[in-house]
Scaffold this motif. Structure first.
Motif, PDB file in Angstrom:
ATOM      1  N   VAL A   1       0.863  -1.236   0.004  1.00  0.00           N
ATOM      2  CA  VAL A   1      -0.033   0.079  -0.060  1.00  0.00           C
ATOM      3  C   VAL A   1       0.949   1.234   0.136  1.00  0.00           C
ATOM      4  O   VAL A   1       0.550   2.182  -0.581  1.00  0.00           O
ATOM      5  N   ARG A   2       1.961   1.178   0.781  1.00  0.00           N
ATOM      6  CA  ARG A   2       2.998   2.338   0.967  1.00  0.00           C
ATOM      7  C   ARG A   2       3.568   2.708  -0.617  1.00  0.00           C
ATOM      8  O   ARG A   2       3.400   3.466  -1.033  1.00  0.00           O
ATOM      9  N   GLU A   3       3.958   1.669  -1.373  1.00  0.00           N
ATOM     10  CA  GLU A   3       4.499   1.653  -2.451  1.00  0.00           C
ATOM     11  C   GLU A   3       3.537   2.074  -3.557  1.00  0.00           C
ATOM     12  O   GLU A   3       3.836   2.844  -4.448  1.00  0.00           O
TER      13      GLU A   3
ATOM     14  N   MET B   1      -2.592   4.177  -6.905  1.00  0.00           N
ATOM     15  CA  MET B   1      -3.977   3.815  -6.057  1.00  0.00           C
ATOM     16  C   MET B   1      -4.904   4.352  -6.805  1.00  0.00           C
ATOM     17  O   MET B   1      -5.264   5.496  -7.171  1.00  0.00           O
ATOM     18  N   VAL B   2      -6.174   3.560  -6.827  1.00  0.00           N
ATOM     19  CA  VAL B   2      -7.252   4.201  -7.880  1.00  0.00           C
ATOM     20  C   VAL B   2      -8.458   4.496  -6.671  1.00  0.00           C
ATOM     21  O   VAL B   2      -9.252   5.482  -6.657  1.00  0.00           O
ATOM     22  N   LEU B   3      -8.785   3.448  -5.635  1.00  0.00           N
ATOM     23  CA  LEU B   3      -9.881   3.747  -4.691  1.00  0.00           C
ATOM     24  C   LEU B   3      -9.118   3.097  -3.272  1.00  0.00           C
ATOM     25  O   LEU B   3      -9.021   2.017  -3.471  1.00  0.00           O
ATOM     26  N   THR B   4      -9.275   3.697  -2.251  1.00  0.00           N
ATOM     27  CA  THR B   4      -9.118   3.179  -1.039  1.00  0.00           C
ATOM     28  C   THR B   4     -10.213   3.712   0.017  1.00  0.00           C
ATOM     29  O   THR B   4     -10.576   4.909   0.023  1.00  0.00           O
ATOM     30  N   LEU B   5     -11.014   2.644   0.353  1.00  0.00           N
ATOM     31  CA  LEU B   5     -12.216   2.924   1.454  1.00  0.00           C
ATOM     32  C   LEU B   5     -11.814   2.510   2.758  1.00  0.00           C
ATOM     33  O   LEU B   5     -11.157   1.390   2.774  1.00  0.00           O
TER      34      LEU B   5
ATOM     35  N   PHE C   1      -7.520  -0.617  -4.028  1.00  0.00           N
ATOM     36  CA  PHE C   1      -7.650  -1.080  -5.345  1.00  0.00           C
ATOM     37  C   PHE C   1      -6.781   0.021  -6.182  1.00  0.00           C
ATOM     38  O   PHE C   1      -6.570   1.180  -5.927  1.00  0.00           O
ATOM     39  N   SER C   2      -5.931  -0.868  -6.978  1.00  0.00           N
ATOM     40  CA  SER C   2      -4.704  -0.075  -7.856  1.00  0.00           C
ATOM     41  C   SER C   2      -5.179  -0.439  -9.216  1.00  0.00           C
ATOM     42  O   SER C   2      -5.784  -1.103  -9.811  1.00  0.00           O
TER      43      SER C   2
ATOM     44  N   ARG D   1       7.087  -6.625  -6.064  1.00  0.00           N
ATOM     45  CA  ARG D   1       7.881  -6.812  -4.995  1.00  0.00           C
ATOM     46  C   ARG D   1       7.218  -6.991  -3.866  1.00  0.00           C
ATOM     47  O   ARG D   1       7.776  -7.160  -2.572  1.00  0.00           O
ATOM     48  N   LEU D   2       5.981  -7.565  -4.027  1.00  0.00           N
ATOM     49  CA  LEU D   2       5.213  -7.912  -2.968  1.00  0.00           C
ATOM     50  C   LEU D   2       5.861  -9.342  -2.110  1.00  0.00           C
ATOM     51  O   LEU D   2       6.292 -10.181  -2.736  1.00  0.00           O
TER      52      LEU D   2
END
Length: 174
Positions: free
Chosen positions: A33-35, A42-46, A62-63, A170-171
């Motif tokens: 998430v940081r990367e 990032m497209v959407l974060t709820l 969502f990315s 890189r996950l």
């Protein structure tokens, strides 16, 4: 318990990071998430707020993805991660996050949502390995699934690329 779903804001970054670090055994999802955020992918974060305590008890991210069908770019996203605080699991928080996110994504024209995860869990939201099959992706296999938004219509044509944002490569490597 009353839960409110809302878009994440800059003031939520530390709480989301903490939620991800306590929800998963390894820091890979928090690092992802940081990367994604740093790269602008990032497209959407709820987030899900416990209205009584004000605490963030769930988050969904969502990315961007690069997806092509029949030589045409298709608006698509990747769901990862979805996290719910341990004390709030099995209480509908994940369901509320996923459904709210899908509504928002559909309203802005996203056609496909991909996920890499447990088919039994994500299947209940409509994600299906058959929809993701035949896309050229390093994630291909039984755990790579897609959900057609826009009324469930799958774009016609030869399924070509399905590429996650670079952070996914890189996950787990950190």
């Amino acid at each position: 318990m009353a839960i409110a779903i809302r878009p994440a804001g800059a003031a939520d970054v530390a709480a989301i990071d903490g939620l991800l670090r306590t929800s998963f055994a390894e820091p890979a999802e928090a690092n992802l998430v940081r990367e994604l955020c740093i790269a602008g992918d990032m497209v959407l974060t709820l987030v899900a707020d416990d209205e009584d305590s004000g605490a963030i008890v769930g988050a969904i991210v969502f990315s961007r993805m690069e997806v092509t069908v029949g030589g045409q770019a298709v608006p698509a996203v990747a769901l990862a991660p979805l996290a719910v605080a341990p004390a709030y699991r099995r209480q509908g928080v994940a369901d509320a996050l996923v459904h709210a996110a899908h509504e928002r994504l559909e309203s802005v024209g996203v056609v496909l949502s991909f996920v890499l995860g447990d088919p039994e869990f994500y299947g209940r939201f409509g994600y299906d390995p058959a929809v993701a099959r035949n896309f050229d992706s390093p994630c291909s296999g039984e755990y790579f699934m897609a959900l057609p938004l826009q009324g469930g219509l799958v774009p016609c044509g030869v399924r070509e690329a399905a590429r996650h944002a670079p952070a996914f490569s890189r996950l787990g490597a950190a």
